[in-house]
Design an enzyme around this catalytic site. Structure first.
Site, PDB file in Angstrom:
ATOM      1  NE  ARG A   1      -4.098  -1.864   1.908  1.00 12.53           N
ATOM      2  CZ  ARG A   1      -4.178  -3.453   1.629  1.00 12.53           C
ATOM      3  NH1 ARG A   1      -2.859  -3.529   3.314  1.00 12.53           N
ATOM      4  NH2 ARG A   1      -5.124  -4.180   1.747  1.00 12.53           N
TER       5      ARG A   1
ATOM      6  CE  LYS B   1       0.680  13.333 -15.251  1.00 17.76           C
ATOM      7  NZ  LYS B   1       0.402  14.226 -16.870  1.00 17.76           N
TER       8      LYS B   1
ATOM      9  CD  GLU C   1       8.204  15.916 -23.397  1.00 13.91           C
ATOM     10  OE1 GLU C   1       7.672  17.404 -23.056  1.00 13.91           O
ATOM     11  OE2 GLU C   1       7.883  15.323 -23.863  1.00 13.91           O
TER      12      GLU C   1
ATOM     13  CE  LYS D   1       6.464  17.680 -14.614  1.00 14.22           C
ATOM     14  NZ  LYS D   1       5.674  16.247 -15.386  1.00 14.22           N
TER      15      LYS D   1
ATOM     16  CD  GLU E   1      -2.742  16.536 -16.865  1.00 13.10           C
ATOM     17  OE1 GLU E   1      -2.712  14.630 -16.479  1.00 13.10           O
ATOM     18  OE2 GLU E   1      -1.302  16.335 -17.302  1.00 13.10           O
TER      19      GLU E   1
ATOM     20  NE  ARG F   1       1.279  18.030 -14.194  1.00 10.65           N
ATOM     21  CZ  ARG F   1       1.808  17.174 -12.835  1.00 10.65           C
ATOM     22  NH1 ARG F   1       1.469  16.592 -11.730  1.00 10.65           N
ATOM     23  NH2 ARG F   1       2.808  15.515 -13.382  1.00 10.65           N
TER      24      ARG F   1
ATOM     25  CG  ASN G   1      -1.060  17.828 -21.846  1.00  6.87           C
ATOM     26  OD1 ASN G   1       0.442  16.875 -21.717  1.00  6.87           O
ATOM     27  ND2 ASN G   1      -1.879  17.444 -21.024  1.00  6.87           N
TER      28      ASN G   1
ATOM     29  CG  HIS H   1       2.590  16.782 -25.229  1.00  8.98           C
ATOM     30  ND1 HIS H   1       3.613  17.393 -24.917  1.00  8.98           N
ATOM     31  CD2 HIS H   1       3.276  15.271 -24.831  1.00  8.98           C
ATOM     32  CE1 HIS H   1       3.830  17.177 -24.484  1.00  8.98           C
ATOM     33  NE2 HIS H   1       4.545  15.908 -24.306  1.00  8.98           N
TER      34      HIS H   1
ATOM     35  CG  HIS I   1      -0.344  12.660 -26.878  1.00  8.28           C
ATOM     36  ND1 HIS I   1      -0.969  13.253 -26.103  1.00  8.28           N
ATOM     37  CD2 HIS I   1       0.617  11.983 -26.386  1.00  8.28           C
ATOM     38  CE1 HIS I   1       0.026  12.873 -25.349  1.00  8.28           C
ATOM     39  NE2 HIS I   1       1.284  12.675 -25.245  1.00  8.28           N
TER      40      HIS I   1
ATOM     41  CG  HIS J   1       6.416  11.726 -25.780  1.00  4.89           C
ATOM     42  ND1 HIS J   1       5.156  11.587 -26.272  1.00  4.89           N
ATOM     43  CD2 HIS J   1       7.043  12.006 -25.466  1.00  4.89           C
ATOM     44  CE1 HIS J   1       4.553  12.702 -25.592  1.00  4.89           C
ATOM     45  NE2 HIS J   1       5.582  13.000 -24.958  1.00  4.89           N
TER      46      HIS J   1
HETATM   47  N1  LIG Z   1       5.439  10.761 -15.088  1.00  4.11           N
HETATM   48  C1  LIG Z   1       5.146  11.763 -16.351  1.00  4.11           C
HETATM   49  O1  LIG Z   1       5.152  12.573 -15.581  1.00  4.11           O
HETATM   50  C2  LIG Z   1       6.384  11.284 -17.607  1.00  4.11           C
HETATM   51  C3  LIG Z   1       6.152  12.445 -18.041  1.00  4.11           C
HETATM   52  C4  LIG Z   1       7.465  12.614 -19.673  1.00  4.11           C
HETATM   53  C5  LIG Z   1       7.701  10.904 -19.914  1.00  4.11           C
HETATM   54  N2  LIG Z   1       7.288   9.680 -19.067  1.00  4.11           N
HETATM   55  C6  LIG Z   1       7.031   8.322 -19.490  1.00  4.11           C
HETATM   56  O2  LIG Z   1       8.774   8.298 -19.219  1.00  4.11           O
HETATM   57  C7  LIG Z   1       9.673   7.211 -20.088  1.00  4.11           C
HETATM   58  C8  LIG Z   1      10.262   7.821 -21.559  1.00  4.11           C
HETATM   59  O3  LIG Z   1      11.584   8.033 -20.466  1.00  4.11           O
HETATM   60  P1  LIG Z   1      13.498   8.040 -20.895  1.00  4.11           P
HETATM   61  O4  LIG Z   1      12.672   8.644 -22.588  1.00  4.11           O
HETATM   62  O5  LIG Z   1      14.119   8.361 -20.673  1.00  4.11           O
HETATM   63  O6  LIG Z   1      13.153   6.374 -21.597  1.00  4.11           O
HETATM   64  P2  LIG Z   1      13.724   5.318 -20.966  1.00  4.11           P
HETATM   65  O7  LIG Z   1      13.778   5.040 -19.670  1.00  4.11           O
HETATM   66  O8  LIG Z   1      13.321   3.756 -21.704  1.00  4.11           O
HETATM   67  O9  LIG Z   1      15.764   5.446 -21.180  1.00  4.11           O
HETATM   68  C9  LIG Z   1      15.357   5.855 -22.477  1.00  4.11           C
HETATM   69  C10 LIG Z   1      17.198   4.706 -22.867  1.00  4.11           C
HETATM   70  O10 LIG Z   1      17.879   5.004 -22.381  1.00  4.11           O
HETATM   71  C11 LIG Z   1      18.773   4.512 -21.619  1.00  4.11           C
HETATM   72  N3  LIG Z   1      19.407   4.783 -20.689  1.00  4.11           N
HETATM   73  C12 LIG Z   1      18.727   6.039 -19.814  1.00  4.11           C
HETATM   74  N4  LIG Z   1      19.942   6.618 -18.999  1.00  4.11           N
HETATM   75  C13 LIG Z   1      20.525   6.112 -19.993  1.00  4.11           C
HETATM   76  C14 LIG Z   1      22.260   6.262 -19.355  1.00  4.11           C
HETATM   77  N5  LIG Z   1      22.360   7.711 -18.600  1.00  4.11           N
HETATM   78  N6  LIG Z   1      22.816   6.042 -20.244  1.00  4.11           N
HETATM   79  C15 LIG Z   1      23.032   5.027 -21.166  1.00  4.11           C
HETATM   80  N7  LIG Z   1      21.510   5.401 -22.146  1.00  4.11           N
HETATM   81  C16 LIG Z   1      20.917   5.039 -20.599  1.00  4.11           C
HETATM   82  C17 LIG Z   1      17.693   3.021 -21.332  1.00  4.11           C
HETATM   83  O11 LIG Z   1      17.787   2.172 -20.400  1.00  4.11           O
HETATM   84  C18 LIG Z   1      16.847   3.284 -22.541  1.00  4.11           C
HETATM   85  O12 LIG Z   1      17.564   1.887 -23.184  1.00  4.11           O
HETATM   86  C19 LIG Z   1       8.375   7.296 -20.970  1.00  4.11           C
HETATM   87  O13 LIG Z   1       7.337   5.605 -21.126  1.00  4.11           O
HETATM   88  C20 LIG Z   1       7.217   7.852 -20.589  1.00  4.11           C
HETATM   89  O14 LIG Z   1       5.640   7.166 -21.235  1.00  4.11           O
HETATM   90  C21 LIG Z   1       6.810   9.874 -17.398  1.00  4.11           C
HETATM   91 ZN   LIG Z   2       5.669  14.674 -23.384  1.00  2.00          ZN
END
Ligand SMILES: NC(=O)c1ccc[n+]([C@@H]2O[C@H](COP(=O)([O-])OP(=O)(O)OC[C@H]3O[C@@H](n4cnc5c(N)ncnc54)[C@H](O)[C@@H]3O)[C@@H](O)[C@H]2O)c1
Ligand SMILES: [Zn+2]
Length: 371
Positions: free
Chosen positions: A129, A151, A193, A233, A243, A247, A251, A254, A258, A270
């Site tokens: 929990r 989030k 972003e 942010k 949101e 917030r 977007n 976006h 999207h 993305h």
């Molecule tokens: N919660 C939120 O508010 C929010 C906002 C934006 C994005 N997201 C989420 O974030 C995700 C995308 O994040 P991302 O682009 O970081 O993807 P990711 O976490 O998959 O990282 C991208 C790639 O880089 C690698 N990596 C990470 N750090 C590294 C480093 N220092 N050196 C070499 N490789 C490295 C990872 O293993 C992966 O292969 C999506 O799932 C998206 O939905 C969430």
């Molecule tokens: Zn985004």
């Protein structure tokens, strides 16, 4: 100062000072080498913790260093990536936490990009929990977006981020040095972003991006860029945790982005969707006489200099249909976030369908164009 540092394009004299802010009620720290600050935080908290890491080999030294503390109950690395941001992985993480002896009073320390912060954050929020969670962000997306704002979540087959929570972490660290190993395509994901955030904020932030855009990334003062993005942010999120209004600003780009992602069958990432979406939103703002030609060209020039696409081969009709069905799913009307100027963005704007379609047609790459 080594040669590489001297060569950096400086936009901020305090670039080497760590940034720490409590705007959201938990510390968000940005530092070139954040690891000593993470260790200090763990020691000051004095709580037993488990380390959960993305198993990417570039991150192994970070996980090793942070798990060397006597309070660490163990470390587990998981193969991640968007395809594994699923409930099945969460279950494996929960089993691993149990195996390490994690209880209700155990802190979870996550290491990795946005997939790691979403997934480990969700796993912590639902384990027994809810147990406290801290994240060490290693990708640009995680630093400027995913790890900040509370989030968490995972994907379903039907769509991204359909299961999740709003749960604040107890601390977030952007370990900026980690960007040195991050491949260009992932830098670009985060950069979209960053540009979005700079359009919302305007002023010095956008000007800094304009100045930096022609320079290679290794010369960028990344800690300043990450700090600025995080600051904006946090300010937006602080006013609207769940949101319900403000917030929405985040977007920007976006709604188009999207739809392009969906219509392309996720061939478009993305970040690329958001870059195209920023252009589309500003074209729509131009057509509705909100935005000036001069500002539009500034934004377009910056996106182009950063090596992000301005046109796409994704079918405009399919993109429009994706926007429509997204709108239906949310039982609302199609509303846009549009710039009035760089640094002045409004949300909730309704626009006639024909203008949206005209923008999508303009965004389409003509068959004989190169690239
Ligand atoms: N919660 C939120 O508010 C929010 C906002 C934006 C994005 N997201 C989420 O974030 C995700 C995308 O994040 P991302 O682009 O970081 O993807 P990711 O976490 O998959 O990282 C991208 C790639 O880089 C690698 N990596 C990470 N750090 C590294 C480093 N220092 N050196 C070499 N490789 C490295 C990872 O293993 C992966 O292969 C999506 O799932 C998206 O939905 C969430
Ligand atoms: Zn985004």
């Amino acid at each position: 100062m080594d040669a590489q540092e001297e060569d950096r394009v400086l936009i901020d004299d305090d670039a080497d000072e760590p940034f720490v802010s409590n705007t959201l009620g938990y510390p968000v720290t940005v530092a070139d080498d954040a690891l000593p600050l993470v260790q200090h935080f763990l020691r000051a908290r004095g709580q037993a913790f488990v380390v959960l890491a993305d198993e990417h080999r570039a991150l192994a030294p970070i996980a090793a260093r942070l798990s060397s503390d006597p309070l660490c109950m163990g470390v587990r690395a998981f193969k991640l990536g968007e395809a594994r941001k699923r409930l099945a992985t969460v279950e494996r993480v929960h089993e691993a936490m149990l195996g390490l002896g994690a209880g209700r009073d155990t802190l979870v320390l996550g290491i990795g990009g946005g997939v790691a912060s979403d997934l480990f954050g969700f796993a912590a929020a639902t384990y027994m929990r809810g147990v406290p969670y801290a994240h060490v962000a290693t990708s640009l997306v995680a630093m400027v977006d995913a790890a900040v704002g509370g989030k968490t979540g995972v994907d379903l087959r039907a769509g991204k981020n359909l299961v999740g929570t709003f749960s604040d972490p107890v601390a977030v660290f952007a370990h900026v040095d980690a960007l040195q190993t991050l491949p260009f395509r992932h830098i670009r994901e985060g950069l979209a972003e960053v540009v979005k955030t700079a359009v919302i904020e305007g002023g010095d932030f956008f000007e800094a991006l304009e100045t930096l855009a022609p320079h290679p990334f290794w010369r960028w003062p990344w800690s300043s860029i990450v700090t600025e993005s995080v600051r904006v942010k946090m300010m937006v999120v602080a006013d609207d945790r769940e949101e319900r209004g403000m917030r929405e600003l985040l977007n920007l780009g976006h709604t188009f982005g999207h739809a392009l992602e969906t219509a392309s069958g996720y061939r478009i990432t993305h970040g690329v969707g958001v870059a195209l979406g920023l252009r589309a939103a500003s074209m729509l703002a131009l057509r509705t006489r909100r935005f000036s030609q001069r500002e539009y060209l500034r934004l377009l020039g910056t996106i182009a200099l950063l090596g992000m696409p301005l046109q796409t081969s994704v079918d405009p009709d399919a993109t429009f249909a994706a926007m429509r069905s997204d709108k239906k799913r949310r039982a609302g009307t199609l509303r846009f976030v549009l710039p009035r100027a760089i640094g002045d963005v409004e949300y909730g704007v309704q626009v006639p369908d024909r203008l949206v379609k005209a923008v999508l047609a303009q965004l389409q790459r003509s068959p004989d164009s190169v690239g």
